[in-house]
Design a protein around this motif. Sequence first.
Motif, PDB file in Angstrom:
ATOM      1  N   UNK A 109      10.237  14.772 -73.551  1.00 41.96           N
ATOM      2  CA  UNK A 109       8.909  15.012 -74.141  1.00 41.96           C
ATOM      3  C   UNK A 109       7.922  13.955 -73.642  1.00 41.96           C
ATOM      4  N   UNK A 110       8.349  12.698 -73.606  1.00 41.79           N
ATOM      5  CA  UNK A 110       7.441  11.637 -73.165  1.00 41.79           C
ATOM      6  C   UNK A 110       7.092  11.795 -71.684  1.00 41.79           C
ATOM      7  N   UNK A 118       4.641  14.575 -71.170  1.00 43.90           N
ATOM      8  CA  UNK A 118       3.307  14.175 -71.607  1.00 43.90           C
ATOM      9  C   UNK A 118       2.657  13.242 -70.582  1.00 43.90           C
ATOM     10  N   UNK A 156      -6.650   7.358 -76.550  1.00 42.81           N
ATOM     11  CA  UNK A 156      -6.995   8.613 -75.884  1.00 42.81           C
ATOM     12  C   UNK A 156      -8.047   9.407 -76.657  1.00 42.81           C
ATOM     13  N   UNK A 184      -2.322  17.991 -76.158  1.00 41.94           N
ATOM     14  CA  UNK A 184      -1.798  16.833 -76.885  1.00 41.94           C
ATOM     15  C   UNK A 184      -2.362  15.532 -76.331  1.00 41.94           C
ATOM     16  N   UNK A 196     -10.854  10.543 -74.453  1.00 46.69           N
ATOM     17  CA  UNK A 196     -10.520  11.720 -73.636  1.00 46.69           C
ATOM     18  C   UNK A 196     -10.513  12.973 -74.508  1.00 46.69           C
ATOM     19  N   UNK A 250       6.305  18.430 -79.118  1.00 51.98           N
ATOM     20  CA  UNK A 250       6.385  17.401 -78.082  1.00 51.98           C
ATOM     21  C   UNK A 250       5.995  16.004 -78.524  1.00 51.98           C
ATOM     22  N   UNK A 251       5.832  15.800 -79.842  1.00 57.42           N
ATOM     23  CA  UNK A 251       5.468  14.468 -80.339  1.00 57.42           C
ATOM     24  C   UNK A 251       6.640  13.505 -80.138  1.00 57.42           C
ATOM     25  N   UNK A 252       6.340  12.325 -79.570  1.00 57.74           N
ATOM     26  CA  UNK A 252       7.389  11.309 -79.379  1.00 57.74           C
ATOM     27  C   UNK A 252       6.914   9.940 -79.831  1.00 57.74           C
ATOM     28  N   UNK A 301      15.759  11.325 -80.135  1.00 59.62           N
ATOM     29  CA  UNK A 301      15.446  11.146 -78.713  1.00 59.62           C
ATOM     30  C   UNK A 301      16.128   9.921 -78.120  1.00 59.62           C
ATOM     31  N   UNK A 357      15.138   6.963 -78.788  1.00 62.60           N
ATOM     32  CA  UNK A 357      14.094   5.932 -78.635  1.00 62.60           C
ATOM     33  C   UNK A 357      14.280   4.867 -79.716  1.00 62.60           C
ATOM     34  N   UNK A 372       1.323  14.988 -67.573  1.00 57.97           N
ATOM     35  CA  UNK A 372       0.085  15.697 -67.898  1.00 57.97           C
ATOM     36  C   UNK A 372      -1.060  14.720 -68.116  1.00 57.97           C
ATOM     37  N   UNK A 373      -0.775  13.616 -68.774  1.00 54.40           N
ATOM     38  CA  UNK A 373      -1.804  12.614 -69.074  1.00 54.40           C
ATOM     39  C   UNK A 373      -2.398  12.052 -67.783  1.00 54.40           C
TER      40      UNK A 373
END
Lengths: 198, 198
Positions: free
Chosen positions: B58-59, B62, A187, A181, A190, A168-170, A48, A50, B65-66
């Motif tokens: 992806x981030x 997320x 979180x 997710x 939540x 979608x894990x980052x 990614x 990152x 949505x978060x």
Amino acid sequence: MSATIDFYFDFSSSYSYLALPGIAKLADDLDATFNWKPIVLGAIFQSMGHAPPDPDTAKGRYVWHDVERTADLAGLPYRWPKPFPFNGITASRIFWYLADSDLDRAAEWARAVFHASFGEGRDCSNPAVLGEVAAAMGQNADTLLAAAADGAVKAKLKDVTSEAMRRGVFGAPTFFVGDEMFWGGDRLGQLEQFVRGE
Amino acid sequence: MSATIDFYFDFSSSYSYLALPGIAKLADDLDATFNWKPIVLGAIFQSMGHAPPDPDTAKGRYVWHDVERTADLAGLPYRWPKPFPFNGITASRIFWYLADSDLDRAAEWARAVFHASFGEGRDCSNPAVLGEVAAAMGQNADTLLAAAADGAVKAKLKDVTSEAMRRGVFGAPTFFVGDEMFWGGDRLGQLEQFVRGE
């Protein structure tokens, strides 16, 4: 009330370690099953573009402090492993070897590695340290370290890392309830609301 | 128990809006005074080489949505302003004009702008919309919009943005209790623990 929660983490992730008490509490409160899933977060970061926070930036300095303060306010022992970040691949492979026959034993291994790394500041990239962690669990250190070189075990870790990226894990820790997710231990509140349908 | 808490935010920050109920609760529970401090987060991002999350990653997906889920679980109305992100500089300058004579009135302005932006999805980069928000507060819209062009007011916004950067701010909302920094509304619980000395 019961739920199944996928829990993706990397052994070198401070925030994954810091989430463990919240996970244990939620497992009790929700009668939830956590599927522990170590991955190679570095591979995801790389694909990614990152990088972990640079400790010489404002954000990096804050994150370092935030980790220590979060542990402190939670009454959780915290020591930075040296080196940090460290390579958690061997520990992850051993997890997947154990998981093949006993999921509870694998989770016990994960908790023990996290405690050695962040509770005691030990270098869990070092096979000798992992051998001691294994022995303290009553496991045969040589068997586990040999298993980490097994092709099927290596492939499993790659597969789960790919699966995480597809979903979608980052970052870590990341949780899923079905397709929903949640990123970060902060979180979990939540996530609990979500499961309870509030 | 009383405390003074600096609260740095940008009018275009969803997470700042989402933190408002927690801030109101903490002000009551701790008998705390929040010093509302709008800044130009874009200028800080620019100087640090940061960018807001890209919605095509992806981030970014997320985070979008978060934001919606956080509002939903908190029972807070949420509509994405169009455009988003938007330029909050005029709204911020009006804040600092009001703050010069009446801090409570300035905070009321900030809450009204946040509600128009994220509660109603209105475009608060548009002076006409800000004029309506001003009028609904019983303020003279022309006076406030003229004040936003005042040199001293512009300088104040720049100064506070520089002050934030010097103190290590890299995102919003950011809170300080003395020199202790907390980033994100999801750290208000830790901030409360810190103030209570727990």
